[in-house]
Design a protein around this motif. Structure first.
Motif, PDB file in Angstrom:
ATOM      1  N   ILE A 173       0.864  -1.189   0.000  1.00 50.72           N
ATOM      2  CA  ILE A 173       0.000   0.000   0.000  1.00 50.72           C
ATOM      3  C   ILE A 173       0.892   1.227   0.000  1.00 50.72           C
ATOM      4  O   ILE A 173       0.975   1.966  -0.968  1.00 50.72           O
ATOM      5  N   PHE A 179      -1.185  -5.469   1.889  1.00 48.32           N
ATOM      6  CA  PHE A 179      -2.372  -6.308   1.908  1.00 48.32           C
ATOM      7  C   PHE A 179      -1.963  -7.705   1.444  1.00 48.32           C
ATOM      8  O   PHE A 179      -1.132  -7.844   0.540  1.00 48.32           O
TER       9      PHE A 179
ATOM     10  N   VAL B 153     -13.019   4.259   1.521  1.00 48.32           N
ATOM     11  CA  VAL B 153     -11.965   3.232   1.449  1.00 48.32           C
ATOM     12  C   VAL B 153     -10.563   3.793   1.205  1.00 48.32           C
ATOM     13  O   VAL B 153      -9.576   3.053   1.281  1.00 48.32           O
ATOM     14  N   PHE B 154     -10.452   5.104   0.911  1.00 48.83           N
ATOM     15  CA  PHE B 154      -9.123   5.708   0.747  1.00 48.83           C
ATOM     16  C   PHE B 154      -9.143   7.102   1.344  1.00 48.83           C
ATOM     17  O   PHE B 154      -9.904   7.966   0.885  1.00 48.83           O
ATOM     18  N   ARG B 158      -4.088   6.452   2.366  1.00 45.89           N
ATOM     19  CA  ARG B 158      -4.110   5.015   2.627  1.00 45.89           C
ATOM     20  C   ARG B 158      -5.428   4.364   2.213  1.00 45.89           C
ATOM     21  O   ARG B 158      -6.497   4.919   2.456  1.00 45.89           O
ATOM     22  N   TRP B 159      -5.324   3.182   1.647  1.00 51.36           N
ATOM     23  CA  TRP B 159      -6.499   2.337   1.458  1.00 51.36           C
ATOM     24  C   TRP B 159      -6.877   1.712   2.800  1.00 51.36           C
ATOM     25  O   TRP B 159      -5.999   1.327   3.575  1.00 51.36           O
ATOM     26  N   HIS B 160      -8.183   1.589   3.068  1.00 51.96           N
ATOM     27  CA  HIS B 160      -8.661   0.920   4.293  1.00 51.96           C
ATOM     28  C   HIS B 160     -10.030   0.331   3.965  1.00 51.96           C
ATOM     29  O   HIS B 160     -11.046   1.016   3.987  1.00 51.96           O
ATOM     30  N   GLU B 162     -11.567  -2.302   5.507  1.00 44.17           N
ATOM     31  CA  GLU B 162     -12.296  -2.968   6.597  1.00 44.17           C
ATOM     32  C   GLU B 162     -13.734  -2.453   6.674  1.00 44.17           C
ATOM     33  O   GLU B 162     -13.963  -1.248   6.685  1.00 44.17           O
ATOM     34  N   ARG B 168     -13.886  -3.443  -1.978  1.00 41.58           N
ATOM     35  CA  ARG B 168     -12.478  -3.835  -2.150  1.00 41.58           C
ATOM     36  C   ARG B 168     -12.122  -3.796  -3.635  1.00 41.58           C
ATOM     37  O   ARG B 168     -12.932  -4.173  -4.482  1.00 41.58           O
ATOM     38  N   GLN B 183      -6.628  -8.879   3.447  1.00 47.92           N
ATOM     39  CA  GLN B 183      -6.388  -8.289   4.770  1.00 47.92           C
ATOM     40  C   GLN B 183      -5.060  -7.545   4.818  1.00 47.92           C
ATOM     41  O   GLN B 183      -4.088  -7.950   4.196  1.00 47.92           O
ATOM     42  N   GLU B 184      -5.027  -6.484   5.643  1.00 52.43           N
ATOM     43  CA  GLU B 184      -3.769  -5.788   5.890  1.00 52.43           C
ATOM     44  C   GLU B 184      -2.869  -6.727   6.684  1.00 52.43           C
ATOM     45  O   GLU B 184      -3.337  -7.478   7.539  1.00 52.43           O
TER      46      GLU B 184
END
Lengths: 185, 185
Positions: A173, A179, B153-154, B158-160, B162, B168, B183-184
Motif C-alpha cells: 500500500i 495487503f 476506502v481511501f 491510505r487504502w482501508h 475494513e 475492495r 487483509q492488511e
C-alpha cells in the motif's frame, strides 16, 4: 514442490499485481531489493516492466549483467521484504544483504541472479536494452526466459491460495504496509 | 464522498496492483475497456504505465485525444468489468458500451474521458508521447493530472477496506477470475 511454469503462462504470475523482490548478481557480487512497480507487458514471448531507481545497487548489477530475477514473496516473508526494502547493498561492503539478513537462495536456471528460497514464484528475466526508458524513467523492459512456482499455490496456470494463508502473495500500500492477496471473487 | 487526492499521493492508488478500467473519449465518441497491466512509474510528477493493445477502440480514442482515465473498479462491479473486458466498442456502432451495459459516468476535472460511477478511485492521465514504446510494446507512459477516491476506502493517503468488502479493489488472475484485495498484514 517447485515446478517450472510454461513460458506461455508466465505473465499469470504477475497479473494480480503482487509486490516483488528483485535479485541480481554480477562478477561475484549479488544484491536484493523490494519493488512494488513490476508489471506484465506481453504474452509471447512473455515480457515484463519493472521500475528500478538509478541509485540502487541492484540496478548497477542488473545493468552490468543484463539479467535479473523477479521473486514473489508471501505473507510469512513480510519482515524480510521490509528489511531488504529499507537498506542498501552498499551498506554491507564486506558481506551482502543475503548474509546480513540470513536470506537463503537457490540457483536460477538461465541467469546468474540468486532466487530467494520460500518465495512462491520466480521469473528469470533478460533485459531488452532500451536506454531511453532506462535513463529517463528508470523503466526496464525484460523478457522472461524461465519461470517457476510453488505448486501448493500455483498450478495449471492458476493461483489458488485457499488453505495456505501464509503463502498468499502481498501487495504494497505505502510506508511498509501490505495487503495479502484476498478471496477469489 | 468522492475526494480529490493530492498528486503526491496518486501513485498510492496503484501501488497494490489492482485491475483497472480505462476510459477515453474523442470527438463525441467514448469507450471503456478492462486493463490489468497498469502500474505506477514515478512519484513527482506522478506517472503511470499502461499496456493497451493496438487493436482496441479505446486506444484509437486515447491516442487521438492524448488523454485517458484509469478507473479502479471494486468487488461489486466484477460483472461489469467482465462485460467491458470481453467486448469491443466497435461492436456497437450506433450506441456505445456505456449505453449497452447501463454504465453511469460523471465528468472528469482535467480531461474529456468519462469517469465510471461506483468505482473507488480515478486517475486522470495525459499521455507523454513515446512512439517507440507505443508501437513496439503497446506501452503508454502518462502523467497523472488529477486523482480522486471514495473516502470510505481511501483517505489520508491510505487504502482501508475494513467494513467495506463490496468496495475492495480487485486483481485479475486469468480468464475472468479475480481476487479481492485482502487483509492488511
Amino acid at each position: 514442490m517447485i515446478k517450472s511454469i510454461p513460458l506461455s503462462q508466465a505473465t499469470r504470475l504477475l497479473n494480480h499485481g503482487p509486490t516483488t523482490i528483485i535479485t541480481a548478481s554480477h562478477a561475484g557480487k549479488r544484491n536484493i531489493m523490494a519493488a512494488a512497480w513490476a508489471c506484465a507487458l506481453d504474452f509471447k514471448p512473455p515480457k515484463v516492466t519493472v521500475v528500478i531507481d538509478s541509485k540502487t545497487y541492484t540496478r548497477e548489477l542488473m545493468e552490468a549483467e543484463g539479467t535479473f530475477a523477479i521473486n514473489l514473496p508471501c505473507v510469512k516473508q513480510i519482515e524480510m521484504v521490509k528489511k531488504v526494502g529499507n537498506s542498501s547493498g552498499r551498506d554491507f561492503p564486506d558481506t551482502d544483504k543475503f548474509a546480513e539478513y540470513g536470506i537463503e537462495t537457490f540457483a536460477a536456471q538461465e541467469i546468474s541472479a540468486p532466487l530467494v528460497k520460500d518465495c512462491v514464484a520466480w521469473l528469470e528475466c533478460r533485459i531488452i536494452p532500451e536506454p531511453h526508458n532506462q535513463q529517463t524513467y528508470d523503466l526496464f523492459i525484460a523478457e522472461v526466459v524461465a519461470a517457476h512456482a510453488d505448486e501448493r499455490v500455483f498450478s495449471d496456470g492458476r493461483w489458488h491460495f485457499e488453505g495456505h494463508d501464509d503463502l498468499r502473495t502481498i501487495h504494497h500500500i505505502a510506508g511498509g504496509v501490505f495487503f495479502a492477496t484476498g478471496q477469489e471473487c
